[in-house]
Design a protein around this motif. Structure first.
Motif, PDB file in Angstrom:
ATOM      1  N   ASN A  50       0.828  -1.214   0.000  1.00 45.32           N
ATOM      2  CA  ASN A  50       0.000   0.000   0.000  1.00 45.32           C
ATOM      3  C   ASN A  50       0.863   1.266   0.000  1.00 45.32           C
ATOM      4  O   ASN A  50       1.750   1.416   0.837  1.00 45.32           O
ATOM      5  N   GLY A  51       0.599   2.143  -0.948  1.00 44.45           N
ATOM      6  CA  GLY A  51       1.279   3.438  -0.969  1.00 44.45           C
ATOM      7  C   GLY A  51       2.705   3.411  -1.491  1.00 44.45           C
ATOM      8  O   GLY A  51       3.348   4.446  -1.564  1.00 44.45           O
ATOM      9  N   LEU A  52       3.220   2.228  -1.862  1.00 43.40           N
ATOM     10  CA  LEU A  52       4.577   2.162  -2.413  1.00 43.40           C
ATOM     11  C   LEU A  52       4.604   2.753  -3.820  1.00 43.40           C
ATOM     12  O   LEU A  52       3.712   2.489  -4.616  1.00 43.40           O
ATOM     13  N   ASP A  53       5.642   3.519  -4.095  1.00 49.27           N
ATOM     14  CA  ASP A  53       5.820   3.982  -5.474  1.00 49.27           C
ATOM     15  C   ASP A  53       6.608   2.916  -6.222  1.00 49.27           C
ATOM     16  O   ASP A  53       7.802   2.755  -6.036  1.00 49.27           O
ATOM     17  N   MET A  54       5.905   2.155  -7.067  1.00 49.82           N
ATOM     18  CA  MET A  54       6.558   1.028  -7.741  1.00 49.82           C
ATOM     19  C   MET A  54       7.114   1.393  -9.104  1.00 49.82           C
ATOM     20  O   MET A  54       7.719   0.563  -9.776  1.00 49.82           O
ATOM     21  N   GLY A  55       6.874   2.605  -9.535  1.00 45.65           N
ATOM     22  CA  GLY A  55       7.469   3.043 -10.791  1.00 45.65           C
ATOM     23  C   GLY A  55       6.944   2.290 -11.998  1.00 45.65           C
ATOM     24  O   GLY A  55       5.864   1.705 -11.977  1.00 45.65           O
ATOM     25  N   GLY A  56       7.768   2.282 -13.046  1.00 49.41           N
ATOM     26  CA  GLY A  56       7.368   1.643 -14.310  1.00 49.41           C
ATOM     27  C   GLY A  56       7.491   2.670 -15.422  1.00 49.41           C
ATOM     28  O   GLY A  56       6.841   3.705 -15.368  1.00 49.41           O
ATOM     29  N   ALA A  57       8.334   2.391 -16.389  1.00 49.82           N
ATOM     30  CA  ALA A  57       8.636   3.385 -17.416  1.00 49.82           C
ATOM     31  C   ALA A  57       7.442   3.658 -18.334  1.00 49.82           C
ATOM     32  O   ALA A  57       7.059   4.802 -18.533  1.00 49.82           O
ATOM     33  N   PHE A  58       6.857   2.599 -18.875  1.00 50.06           N
ATOM     34  CA  PHE A  58       5.784   2.790 -19.857  1.00 50.06           C
ATOM     35  C   PHE A  58       4.428   2.327 -19.347  1.00 50.06           C
ATOM     36  O   PHE A  58       3.397   2.680 -19.888  1.00 50.06           O
ATOM     37  N   ALA A  59       4.450   1.522 -18.320  1.00 53.19           N
ATOM     38  CA  ALA A  59       3.205   1.048 -17.699  1.00 53.19           C
ATOM     39  C   ALA A  59       3.521   0.809 -16.230  1.00 53.19           C
ATOM     40  O   ALA A  59       4.606   0.331 -15.898  1.00 53.19           O
ATOM     41  N   PRO A  60       2.609   1.171 -15.344  1.00 56.69           N
ATOM     42  CA  PRO A  60       2.918   1.096 -13.907  1.00 56.69           C
ATOM     43  C   PRO A  60       3.156  -0.336 -13.426  1.00 56.69           C
ATOM     44  O   PRO A  60       2.392  -1.238 -13.738  1.00 56.69           O
ATOM     45  N   ASN A  61       4.259  -0.514 -12.669  1.00 61.30           N
ATOM     46  CA  ASN A  61       4.546  -1.839 -12.103  1.00 61.30           C
ATOM     47  C   ASN A  61       3.476  -2.292 -11.114  1.00 61.30           C
ATOM     48  O   ASN A  61       3.337  -3.479 -10.865  1.00 61.30           O
ATOM     49  N   LYS A  62       2.743  -1.338 -10.587  1.00 64.12           N
ATOM     50  CA  LYS A  62       1.712  -1.684  -9.610  1.00 64.12           C
ATOM     51  C   LYS A  62       0.676  -2.641 -10.204  1.00 64.12           C
ATOM     52  O   LYS A  62       0.051  -3.403  -9.478  1.00 64.12           O
ATOM     53  N   ARG A  63       0.524  -2.620 -11.518  1.00 65.13           N
ATOM     54  CA  ARG A  63      -0.505  -3.471 -12.126  1.00 65.13           C
ATOM     55  C   ARG A  63      -0.225  -4.951 -11.902  1.00 65.13           C
ATOM     56  O   ARG A  63      -1.145  -5.765 -11.905  1.00 65.13           O
ATOM     57  N   PHE A  64       1.040  -5.321 -11.722  1.00 61.72           N
ATOM     58  CA  PHE A  64       1.351  -6.735 -11.469  1.00 61.72           C
ATOM     59  C   PHE A  64       0.763  -7.176 -10.131  1.00 61.72           C
ATOM     60  O   PHE A  64       0.191  -8.256 -10.018  1.00 61.72           O
ATOM     61  N   VAL A  65       0.937  -6.323  -9.116  1.00 61.22           N
ATOM     62  CA  VAL A  65       0.397  -6.650  -7.790  1.00 61.22           C
ATOM     63  C   VAL A  65      -1.134  -6.614  -7.823  1.00 61.22           C
ATOM     64  O   VAL A  65      -1.798  -7.504  -7.286  1.00 61.22           O
ATOM     65  N   ASP A  66      -1.690  -5.588  -8.479  1.00 58.35           N
ATOM     66  CA  ASP A  66      -3.149  -5.484  -8.564  1.00 58.35           C
ATOM     67  C   ASP A  66      -3.746  -6.734  -9.206  1.00 58.35           C
ATOM     68  O   ASP A  66      -4.732  -7.285  -8.724  1.00 58.35           O
ATOM     69  N   TYR A  67      -3.121  -7.182 -10.292  1.00 62.29           N
ATOM     70  CA  TYR A  67      -3.650  -8.354 -11.001  1.00 62.29           C
ATOM     71  C   TYR A  67      -3.455  -9.623 -10.167  1.00 62.29           C
ATOM     72  O   TYR A  67      -4.342 -10.478 -10.117  1.00 62.29           O
ATOM     73  N   ALA A  68      -2.314  -9.729  -9.490  1.00 61.47           N
ATOM     74  CA  ALA A  68      -2.080 -10.893  -8.626  1.00 61.47           C
ATOM     75  C   ALA A  68      -3.164 -10.962  -7.546  1.00 61.47           C
ATOM     76  O   ALA A  68      -3.688 -12.041  -7.246  1.00 61.47           O
ATOM     77  N   LEU A  69      -3.523  -9.817  -6.973  1.00 61.74           N
ATOM     78  CA  LEU A  69      -4.581  -9.792  -5.955  1.00 61.74           C
ATOM     79  C   LEU A  69      -5.932 -10.155  -6.570  1.00 61.74           C
ATOM     80  O   LEU A  69      -6.736 -10.862  -5.951  1.00 61.74           O
ATOM     81  N   GLU A  70      -6.177  -9.701  -7.780  1.00 61.08           N
ATOM     82  CA  GLU A  70      -7.435 -10.050  -8.454  1.00 61.08           C
ATOM     83  C   GLU A  70      -7.512 -11.558  -8.721  1.00 61.08           C
ATOM     84  O   GLU A  70      -8.581 -12.166  -8.635  1.00 61.08           O
ATOM     85  N   ILE A  71      -6.363 -12.152  -9.033  1.00 57.99           N
ATOM     86  CA  ILE A  71      -6.313 -13.601  -9.260  1.00 57.99           C
ATOM     87  C   ILE A  71      -6.654 -14.346  -7.961  1.00 57.99           C
ATOM     88  O   ILE A  71      -7.437 -15.295  -7.951  1.00 57.99           O
ATOM     89  N   ILE A  72      -6.071 -13.879  -6.848  1.00 64.89           N
ATOM     90  CA  ILE A  72      -6.362 -14.504  -5.546  1.00 64.89           C
ATOM     91  C   ILE A  72      -7.856 -14.367  -5.233  1.00 64.89           C
ATOM     92  O   ILE A  72      -8.523 -15.336  -4.858  1.00 64.89           O
TER      93      ILE A  72
END
Ligand SMILES: [Zn+2]
Length: 149
Positions: A50-72
């Protein structure tokens, strides 16, 4: 990777390790028996990222965590065949060739543009027989847009 290793990575607050852990979960999105042990860690993952700046040059890295949580969440709440995870969520790195290699789908045809570039794959879920078109897109990186047919 074991469940423990995945949880250690994804809660490490280290961007590269978080991404590794999240992508591991994404890689077995279709395998309920592997996803379900992660259910008890759902809130921990949310708290630690929560609240971490995960960066990502062309697409936000946060989407990996968001999608992993959606999978769970998807498997925890028994929403039907997990192939819906390909098409119904905002995640664009489900590679049809890799999904076929994992025996999750079959690819019956590859439609090309001017006999060269791939336009889309015609795929079928091997569990529920849902058909998809997986459009191949390329910008700063290659991605796929899955549509149920
Ligand atoms: Zn399916």
């Amino acid at each position: 990777m074991t469940t423990d290793q995945i949880i250690q990575d994804i809660t490490s607050k280290d961007i590269s390790r978080i991404r590794t852990g999240a992508c591991e979960i994404i890689s077995f999105s279709q395998d309920k028996t592997k996803v379900l042990p992660l259910k008890v860690y759902r809130q921990l993952i949310i708290d630690k990222t929560n609240g971490l700046d995960m960066g990502g040059a062309f697409a936000p890295n946060k989407r990996f965590v968001d999608y992993a949580l959606e999978i769970i969440d998807f498997h925890a709440s028994d929403k039907g065949c997990p192939c819906s995870l390909y098409s119904d969520y905002k995640y664009e790195c489900n590679n049809p060739n890799r999904e076929r290699d994992k025996s999750n789908i079959s690819i019956s045809n590859v439609i090309r543009i001017e006999n060269k570039w791939i336009d889309y794959y015609i795929c079928k879920c091997l569990k529920c027989e849902q058909k998809f078109q997986a459009f191949e897109r390329e910008g700063h990186y290659m991605w796929w847009e899955w549509k149920k047919v």
